[in-house]
Design a protein around this motif. Structure first.
Motif, short mmCIF file in Angstrom:
data_model
loop_
_atom_site.label_atom_id
_atom_site.label_comp_id
_atom_site.label_asym_id
_atom_site.label_seq_id
_atom_site.Cartn_x
_atom_site.Cartn_y
_atom_site.Cartn_z
N VAL A 111 35.64 -18.02 39.64
CA VAL A 111 34.32 -18.62 39.44
C VAL A 111 33.28 -17.97 40.35
O VAL A 111 32.30 -17.39 39.89
CB VAL A 111 34.35 -20.15 39.65
CG1 VAL A 111 32.95 -20.75 39.45
CG2 VAL A 111 35.35 -20.81 38.70
N MET A 112 33.52 -18.04 41.65
CA MET A 112 32.56 -17.47 42.59
C MET A 112 32.50 -15.95 42.50
O MET A 112 31.42 -15.36 42.52
CB MET A 112 32.90 -17.91 44.02
CG MET A 112 32.79 -19.41 44.23
SD MET A 112 33.21 -19.94 45.90
CE MET A 112 31.80 -19.31 46.82
N TRP A 113 33.68 -15.31 42.38
CA TRP A 113 33.68 -13.85 42.36
C TRP A 113 32.94 -13.28 41.15
O TRP A 113 32.12 -12.37 41.30
CB TRP A 113 35.11 -13.30 42.41
CG TRP A 113 35.14 -11.81 42.61
CD1 TRP A 113 35.05 -11.13 43.79
CD2 TRP A 113 35.22 -10.82 41.58
NE1 TRP A 113 35.07 -9.78 43.56
CE2 TRP A 113 35.17 -9.55 42.22
CE3 TRP A 113 35.32 -10.87 40.19
CZ2 TRP A 113 35.23 -8.36 41.51
CZ3 TRP A 113 35.38 -9.68 39.48
CH2 TRP A 113 35.33 -8.45 40.14
N PRO A 114 33.15 -13.77 39.91
CA PRO A 114 32.38 -13.21 38.79
C PRO A 114 30.89 -13.47 38.88
O PRO A 114 30.08 -12.63 38.45
CB PRO A 114 33.00 -13.88 37.55
CG PRO A 114 33.78 -15.03 38.06
CD PRO A 114 34.21 -14.69 39.44
N ILE A 115 30.50 -14.62 39.44
CA ILE A 115 29.06 -14.85 39.64
C ILE A 115 28.50 -13.83 40.62
O ILE A 115 27.43 -13.26 40.41
CB ILE A 115 28.80 -16.29 40.13
CG1 ILE A 115 29.15 -17.30 39.02
CG2 ILE A 115 27.33 -16.47 40.55
CD1 ILE A 115 29.07 -18.76 39.45
N PHE A 116 29.25 -13.57 41.68
CA PHE A 116 28.82 -12.58 42.67
C PHE A 116 28.83 -11.17 42.08
O PHE A 116 27.91 -10.39 42.30
CB PHE A 116 29.74 -12.63 43.89
CG PHE A 116 29.47 -11.56 44.91
CD1 PHE A 116 28.33 -11.60 45.70
CD2 PHE A 116 30.34 -10.48 45.04
CE1 PHE A 116 28.07 -10.60 46.63
CE2 PHE A 116 30.08 -9.48 45.97
CZ PHE A 116 28.94 -9.54 46.77
N ALA A 117 29.87 -10.84 41.31
CA ALA A 117 30.03 -9.47 40.81
C ALA A 117 29.14 -9.18 39.60
O ALA A 117 28.64 -8.06 39.46
CB ALA A 117 31.50 -9.23 40.44
N TYR A 118 28.93 -10.17 38.73
CA TYR A 118 28.24 -9.92 37.47
C TYR A 118 26.92 -10.68 37.31
O TYR A 118 26.21 -10.45 36.34
CB TYR A 118 29.16 -10.32 36.29
CG TYR A 118 30.52 -9.69 36.31
CD1 TYR A 118 30.67 -8.31 36.49
CD2 TYR A 118 31.67 -10.45 36.14
CE1 TYR A 118 31.92 -7.73 36.50
CE2 TYR A 118 32.94 -9.88 36.15
CZ TYR A 118 33.06 -8.51 36.34
OH TYR A 118 34.31 -7.94 36.35
N CYS A 139 35.51 -23.76 36.83
CA CYS A 139 36.73 -23.35 36.13
C CYS A 139 36.45 -22.07 35.36
O CYS A 139 35.30 -21.63 35.26
CB CYS A 139 37.26 -24.45 35.21
SG CYS A 139 36.17 -24.85 33.81
N PHE A 140 37.51 -21.46 34.84
CA PHE A 140 37.46 -20.13 34.23
C PHE A 140 38.03 -20.23 32.82
O PHE A 140 39.22 -20.51 32.66
CB PHE A 140 38.28 -19.17 35.09
CG PHE A 140 38.36 -17.75 34.63
CD1 PHE A 140 37.36 -16.83 34.93
CD2 PHE A 140 39.47 -17.29 33.92
CE1 PHE A 140 37.46 -15.50 34.55
CE2 PHE A 140 39.59 -15.96 33.53
CZ PHE A 140 38.58 -15.07 33.84
N GLY A 141 37.20 -20.03 31.83
CA GLY A 141 37.63 -20.20 30.46
C GLY A 141 37.90 -18.89 29.74
O GLY A 141 36.97 -18.29 29.19
N LEU A 142 39.14 -18.43 29.75
CA LEU A 142 39.53 -17.23 29.01
C LEU A 142 40.63 -17.55 28.00
O LEU A 142 40.50 -17.28 26.81
CB LEU A 142 39.99 -16.13 29.96
CG LEU A 142 40.45 -14.82 29.31
CD1 LEU A 142 39.31 -14.15 28.55
CD2 LEU A 142 41.02 -13.86 30.35
#
Length: 396
Positions: A111-118, A139-142
């Protein structure tokens, strides 16, 4: 019921002196998290597991000790720590319980990492500080009901409207779903490209249903995400996300933490078995004096030591931004298999007592049956390695 295996008796095995490779900061981080786990998780986790309840009060406590987003920059509420520190944190938390480590892993890596990365600067400022403090849960919905090991086949989709995206679909086996304030959702646009969207609780048409009757990860809040014509504002698109490589990069972050976490579960089983073997007497002497018991303990220690070395080297590669997906897959797969085998051997040393909640063995064993499957199944990680070795993708 209080476990007879008390946290004060825990001694982390370090047969090869790996502590000599750690910095003082690494040791301080580990000591802090170990104390937290002994104080906040171990005394209550058996009751939560028996009752299949999630200890919701632990979320802000994780925030207070810096367990959420520890590798992210300080300006966004992170800890500014390196990946060895993060790994040691996951090791200690999973020593307490895999469900608790899952909660932290998802919040931090998925959650935090993709917001930071993307994400945009505005998205980082809006969400990351609250997530870091535990004021927000993500949460992470894949994964979908029909698409687990083949995430590229996902069916969740969105179409563009004037000032929003119209999202439809569903996700399954989502850690933190029932308690999440936001969801990082991966769906296909009209061109068939996978993009990341931030979906907030309260958006009309967005619902979460909890999954019950689990024999594994019983302390984790697991559920489903359902999207029925959800209007997601365009500013909630993660602009840096594009294609399947984006969620897979997130999974690399999480799998790295799992590789360390599994070592913690193995350590807990090993230490419980060692103490029990030294205390339990049969035929007039402790069972630790029998050759077959010593064989089990010796093999446990050997496998834990190998896993520790694998983690340490992988952590160094992560710190240098050199760790590959295949290297992370090797560590995740090997260390979880190791932990599951140790849990089974430890159960045998405990005899009948090993199936009771007085000891952590069966809880770890059941949890690890999920860990060996999620974030890439045992078999898929083999095939990732096979692809790296041969250049041939056996899963396509």
């Amino acid at each position: 019921m209080q476990p007879r295996h008390q946290p004060s008796t825990f001694e982390a095995p370090d047969f090869y002196g790996i502590d000599d490779l750690l910095s003082q900061e690494h040791k301080l981080v580990r000591a802090s998290i170990r104390d937290f786990v002994n104080r906040e998780i171990i005394p209550c986790i058996e009751d939560h597991a028996q009752n299949a309840t999630f200890p919701a009060n632990i979320i802000p406590k994780f925030g207070q000790i810096g367990a959420f987003g520890p590798t992210l920059p300080l300006e966004f509420g992170g800890g500014g720590l390196d990946y060895i520190s993060y790994g040691l944190m996951m090791q200690e938390i999973e020593r307490g319980d895999s469900g608790m480590r899952s909660t932290v892993s998802v919040q931090s890596s998925l959650v935090m990492w993709p917001i930071f990365a993307y994400g945009t600067e505005e998205q980082k400022q809006k969400y990351l500080p609250g997530l870091a403090k535990g004021e927000l849960v993500g949460c992470f919905g894949l994964t979908e009901p029909d698409h687990g090991s083949n995430p590229g086949g996902l069916q969740s989709n969105f179409i563009e409207r004037s000032d929003y995206y119209l999202l439809n679909g569903s996700k399954l086996w989502i850690t933190n779903a029932p308690i999440a304030d936001i969801a990082i959702v991966w769906a296909k646009n009209e061109q068939g490209s996978i993009r990341g969207l931030i979906v907030e609780r309260g958006m009309e048409g967005f619902s979460t249903a909890e999954i019950h009757n689990k024999w594994s990860l019983r302390t984790s809040a697991t559920g489903e995400l359902v999207f029925q014509d959800v209007k997601v504002p365009k500013e909630n698109m993660l602009p840096g996300s594009n294609g399947l490589k984006s969620p897979l990069a997130c999974l690399d972050q999480a799998r790295y933490g799992i590789a360390w976490g599994a070592v913690g579960a193995a350590m807990d089983c090993y230490e419980s078995a060692r103490h029990y073997a030294l205390e339990r007497s049969q035929f007039g002497k402790t069972i630790a004096s029998f050759q077959l018991t010593q064989k089990k303990l010796a093999e446990m220690l050997t496998e834990i030591t190998k896993a520790q070395l694998l983690c340490w080297r992988l952590g160094m590669l992560k710190n240098e931004d050199k760790a590959t997906t295949a290297q992370i897959s090797m560590a995740k797969r090997a260390n979880v298999e190791m932990a599951l085998n140790i849990a089974r051997e430890a159960r045998q040393i405990h005899g009948g007592m090993g199936i009771t909640g007085e000891y952590p063995i069966m809880r770890h064993m059941m949890n690890l049956e999920s860990v060996v499957t999620y974030e890439g199944t045992h078999e898929i990680h083999l095939l990732i390695l096979g692809y790296d070795i041969t250049g041939i993708a056996a899963f396509k």
